[in-house]
Write a protein that holds these residues in place. Structure first.
Motif, PDB file in Angstrom:
ATOM      1  N   GLU A 141      34.934  41.500  42.609  1.00 49.80           N
ATOM      2  CA  GLU A 141      35.162  42.864  43.092  1.00 49.80           C
ATOM      3  C   GLU A 141      35.243  43.830  41.909  1.00 49.80           C
ATOM      4  N   ILE A 142      35.922  43.419  40.865  1.00 49.95           N
ATOM      5  CA  ILE A 142      36.074  44.301  39.698  1.00 49.95           C
ATOM      6  C   ILE A 142      34.743  44.476  38.981  1.00 49.95           C
ATOM      7  N   ARG A 145      32.587  46.674  41.063  1.00 51.58           N
ATOM      8  CA  ARG A 145      33.176  48.003  41.091  1.00 51.58           C
ATOM      9  C   ARG A 145      32.742  48.788  39.856  1.00 51.58           C
ATOM     10  N   GLU A 146      32.685  48.129  38.710  1.00 48.02           N
ATOM     11  CA  GLU A 146      32.294  48.816  37.478  1.00 48.02           C
ATOM     12  C   GLU A 146      30.870  49.353  37.578  1.00 48.02           C
TER      13      GLU A 146
END
Ligand SMILES: Nc1ncnc2c1ncn2[C@@H]1O[C@H](COP(=O)(O)OP(=O)(O)OP(=O)(O)O)[C@@H](O)[C@H]1O
Ligand SMILES: [Mg+2]
Lengths: 276, 352
Positions: A141-142, A145-146
């Protein structure tokens, strides 16, 4: 024989670096012909404009490419493979992404989530990981997300990233639609009237975004656009449809002076004037 | 989402956290602590209701995933609870499995049944799909009563013996409370996480625009069925809890009436909201209790004869009126009211 075919295919690829093409595509609804034997090549890295009067079949071409419409006859090729039988989501996975003439976003999701949704297939964590939200799920997810945040920055959507899409103004939603299409990291991006219904300033912004994207990622694009000024400015090749038939194909300069184009577009301008 | 002013995320990691600030942590811990101590200051009857609410919350999370997130209306959640409850009890009874092993298996069985009932959703939508799930609500009890009444107990149902954990039998409402509350809390966390994961986004994409979802990379068929699976998994779990809470099961417990109430609770709580699930379950279940107390009280003032009629009808009437009121005045349910309250509270006294 096999060897020769391979060599032929290879040399063909060099001569015309086709990314995708429609070959002899015909489409009809309840006996009404919408596309008749349309063949269009989309070359690697180009920005191809698809023009034509209302109802000419432009959106139908895009729908055939993205798999929403299945042509009655003819083939859709992408990277040398026949993708005609593939379902839409599968084509998206292969790298065909698009925007919609009438904005088809997920109203209940935020801008950020709309963009993230296009990266669904690039993430691999399972349901259990999702429910626990640990390890792989959190990490992916991270990561994604970036990437999505980069697109948000590019399209200047920072201030509304957490807003529900349903609450946004038309021009912004058009931009989010582009953002979601980009978030899929497409090889081929189909833009169905991305500037329709916008004022001059918004149109300029949109044109700038499109050119930025091309510069950054060299994405091959097909754009449907009625504004001939924009078409002449940004496209490298133009294809014109009329009554479901390809009538003109060439560089913007060639097309500009084509009597059929002039007839069609002067006709439209006259109509618009008389309707005002 | 609203947050206190000045709380800004520096990393995406922080932005992902549900519980962010120190006061939020304190509140969460305090709430869980209060929950753990509940049996100490609450009577058996109330605890009984609390347990019922906890079980309802588990089942309702399932309905929320399927109906709230994915937009597929189901009128069959109670039937799926029955599948979970009966398969658990039968495995315990006839195969000698322990409750703790039979429950996960029963959940999987229910999940598979859910996928089968979900198959029509690939072709039909909305009202027609509701009819298909309604079929489950008729077929399941019929099978339970008629096919092998020697095994399922027919219309009489089955008694359920309390499971034990480490030599301790879960007979009292207190012990069942600890089980139900733990499961409800865990179910809630799980549901919340699913909702914000790639699966939750896919579900909402299907709900909001299934055609665009398919074109933009979501395998709609697969995720509709996954949603049915998850919904039924929750139903199966809730059914197993229900069985040991009731100490018995019969088809009378898993009626269409219940399934409809679940939808009503979801509307009152707020479709698609995890907080709404909790608020909706609490509100409707408490209201039902309240009505059973108030009913006889009102009946006194009415002419003889009409009193009992009212007493019986009051529950459904109140339920119907409450659901209607929410549909008209706050379609986003209690969850939205709660959001507004939080926003107000944070900005208070400087509302701008
Ligand atoms: N799903 C459908 N069912 C029936 N007819 C359709 C369908 N989709 C398109 N058509 C018809 O096909 C023709 C071409 O439509 P299409 O949307 O491709 O035109 P277009 O060139 O995109 O026009 P516009 O500039 O107005 O967007 C129209 O006459 C339209 O009515
Ligand atoms: Mg169109």
């Amino acid at each position: 024989m096999g060897f020769q075919k391979v060599m032929e295919a290879l040399s063909n690829q060099k001569v015309t670096p086709r990314l995708a093409s429609l070959s002899g595509v015909s489409l009809s609804f309840h006996g009404v012909k919408v596309l008749t034997n349309v063949s269009v090549d989309i070359l690697q890295g180009e920005l191809l404009a698809l023009i034509g009067p209302n109802g000419a079949g432009k959106t139908s071409v895009v729908n055939c490419m993205s798999g929403f419409y299945r042509p009655g006859s003819g083939q859709i090729l992408f990277e040398g493979k026949d993708i005609t039988p593939l379902r839409p989501y599968h084509r998206f996975k292969l790298g065909i992404s698009r925007t919609f003439q009438n904005i088809e976003l997920y109203e209940g999701l935020s801008v950020l989530e709309n963009l993230m949704s296009a990266r669904h297939n690039m993430m691999s964590y399972g349901v259990l990981a999702a429910g626990l939200y640990l390890g792989k799920a959190r990490k992916q997810e991270i990561e994604h997300r970036e990437i999505v945040e980069d697109i948000i920055d590019l399209l200047e959507l920072e201030a509304i990233r957490k807003s529900k899409v349903g609450s946004l103004a038309y021009g912004l939603r058009k931009r989010v639609d582009l953002g979601r299409a980009l978030a899929g990291q497409p090889k081929l991006l189909l833009l169905d009237e991305p500037m329709a219904g916008m004022n001059t300033e918004e149109k300029e912004d949109m044109a700038r975004f499109i050119l930025d994207v091309r510069e950054l990622w060299k994405t091959t694009m097909v754009i449907i656009e009625h504004d001939m000024g924009v078409v002449m400015d940004i496209s490298e090749r133009v294809v014109m449809l009329d009554f479901g038939v390809k009538v003109v194909e060439g560089s913007p300069d060639e097309v500009k002076n084509n009597p059929k184009v002039i007839a069609a577009y002067l006709g439209i301008e006259k109509q618009e004037e008389s309707s005002k | 989402m609203w947050r206190p002013c000045g709380v800004i995320d520096e990393t995406y990691e922080q932005d992902l956290a549900i519980v962010r600030t120190f006061p939020q942590w304190t509140l969460t811990v305090a709430a869980l602590g209060a929950l753990a101590l509940l049996p100490a200051y609450v009577s058996g009857v109330t605890l009984n209701t609390v347990n019922h609410i906890a079980i309802t919350i588990v089942a309702l999370h399932g309905v929320n995933i399927l109906t709230g997130l994915t937009g597929q209306i189901t009128l069959g959640q109670a039937a799926f609870m029955a599948i979970g409850a009966y398969s658990m009890e039968m495995m315990v009874r006839y195969w000698g499995l322990s409750f703790w092993i039979a429950t996960p298996i029963a959940m999987l069985i229910t999940g598979v049944a859910g996928v089968i009932i979900g198959l029509p959703s690939l072709r039909i939508k909305g009202f027609y799909l509701a009819m298909a799930t309604l079929a489950a609500q008729f077929i399941v009890p019929w099978i339970i009563v008629n096919v092998r009444p020697d095994l399922t107990g027919g219309t009489d149902g089955l008694t359920v013996s309390p499971p034990s954990i480490g030599g301790l039998q879960l007979t009292s409402q207190e012990s069942i409370f600890y089980l139900c509350a733990t499961v409800a809390v865990f179910s809630t966390v799980f549901a919340r996480n699913i909702a914000r994961s790639r699966y939750g986004r896919a579900f909402i994409a299907i709900r909001d625009n299934d055609i665009a979802a398919e074109i933009m990379g979501i395998a709609v068929v697969r995720y509709k069925l996954l949603s049915f699976f998850l919904c039924s998994l929750y139903a199966g779990l809730a059914g197993c809890l229900y069985a040991i809470w009731m100490r018995g099961i019969s088809v009378e417990h898993f009626t269409l009436h219940e399934s409809i109430w679940y939808l009503g609770m979801l509307i009152v709580g707020g479709m698609g909201s995890v907080v709404g699930v909790i608020l909706g379950a609490i509100m409707i279940r408490s209201l039902t209790i309240l009505v059973t107390y108030i009913g006889p009280w009102i009946a006194v003032f009415l002419p003889p004869g009409t009193g009992t009629v009212l007493e019986l009808g009051l529950g459904p009437i109140v339920f119907g009126v409450v659901v209607l009121a929410f549909l008209i005045y706050e379609p986003h349910g209690l969850a939205r009211i709660w959001e507004r309250f939080k926003a107000f509270y944070r900005l208070w006294p400087y509302s701008y």
